[in-house]
Design an enzyme around this catalytic site. Structure first.
Site, short mmCIF file in Angstrom:
data_model
loop_
_atom_site.label_atom_id
_atom_site.label_comp_id
_atom_site.label_asym_id
_atom_site.label_seq_id
_atom_site.Cartn_x
_atom_site.Cartn_y
_atom_site.Cartn_z
CB THR A 60 -1.21 -0.07 1.04
OG1 THR A 60 -1.81 0.98 0.38
CG2 THR A 60 -0.29 0.02 2.41
CE LYS A 64 -1.67 1.08 -4.12
NZ LYS A 64 -3.09 0.50 -3.91
CD GLU A 76 1.28 -6.78 -20.43
OE1 GLU A 76 1.47 -5.69 -21.94
OE2 GLU A 76 2.06 -7.12 -20.19
CG ASP A 104 -5.42 -1.08 -6.34
OD1 ASP A 104 -5.98 -1.84 -5.51
OD2 ASP A 104 -4.46 -0.81 -5.97
N GLY A 127 -8.15 12.92 -10.19
CA GLY A 127 -6.01 12.52 -9.51
C GLY A 127 -5.63 12.44 -10.39
CB ALA A 131 -5.71 5.26 -6.64
N GLY A 229 -16.18 3.46 -2.77
CA GLY A 229 -15.39 2.55 -2.75
C GLY A 229 -14.93 0.78 -2.29
#
Length: 246
Positions: A60, A64, A76, A104, A127, A131, A229
């Site tokens: 986390t 990452k 991939e 994710d 953003g 993520a 989420g």
């Protein structure tokens, strides 16, 4: 006993640790899940050395992307996104081999796909952090083209000030990947023209605390479909377990 864990800093209350230890207990799996709160990614070497029984790791913030040079291989999706949140350990000729994955993208795709219809062809991703890259690739694989929105001018992005009525008409999927609106700052939300939202819009917030963010509330008021989420979080955990077991 099998051992799994989470790399990050700081970790505080970790969803993964609670989720996996409850799973192991409920399903009578001889395993434990521990947090590895390391202030520097270089300490991953000590984690590996001191825990030879490790079968897999989650990764986390803020590691990452930083963890990638320590891995032997990337799948991939992880390569395309440039971020890893699952590491699988396999036996190699010279000890353990570490392969990086990104669950994710799996969780996000499985969570948003049932909400998409033929009018959802373009998305704004609010953003530009780690993520947002998983969301970008996930939408691309689902046939939805995306544009990222940044507070400051950046290459291949637009700024919030550049969102026009035409943009809002064309981009009917809006995904918030920023921390704006997360508890305890529940009165914050990304700066988009909410008055231009319609029932054709889908607003997806990667946040899940509170259950309904201000971003989602404002969308709901305009008849948009909204989702948080939490399901993505659960689905990426399921996917992590499947990666470790395959």
């Amino acid at each position: 006993m099998q051992k799994y864990g989470l790399l990050g800093y700081p970790l505080g209350h970790s969803f993964s640790k609670t989720y996996f230890n409850q799973k192991f207990e409920a399903e009578k799996i001889d395993a434990q899940y521990v947090n590895f709160e390391i202030p520097n990614i270089k300490e991953i070497k000590n984690v590996l050395k001191e825990n030879p029984e490790l079968n897999g790791l989650n990764v986390t913030i803020p590691y990452k992307e930083q963890v990638i040079p320590y891995l032997d291989e990337l799948d991939e999706d992880a390569r395309l996104i440039g971020a890893v949140n699952v590491i699988k350990f396999t036996k190699g000729l010279f000890g353990k081999k570490l392969k990086g994955y990104n669950s994710d993208i799996i969780g996000f795709k499985q969570s948003i796909e049932p909400l998409l219809n033929e009018t959802h062809r373009k998305a704004l991703i609010l953003g530009t952090g780690g993520a947002s890259k998983a969301v970008f690739q996930g939408l691309k694989q689902l046939g939805v083209g995306s544009t990222m929105v940044s507070r400051k001018p950046k290459e291949f992005c637009i700024t919030y000030e550049e969102i026009t009525p035409k943009t809002m008409e064309q981009y009917t999927v809006i995904v918030n990947t920023t921390p704006l609106g997360m508890f305890p700052n529940i009165n914050e939300c990304p700066n988009i023209p909410y008055d231009l939202l319609t029932s054709n819009h889908l607003l997806y917030d990667l946040l899940h605390n509170p259950d309904e963010t201000l971003f989602m509330k404002k969308g709901k008021e305009k008849g948009a479909v909204v989702k948080n989420g939490l399901e993505m979080l659960l689905l990426q955990a399921f996917a992590a377990w499947e990666i470790w077991q395959k």
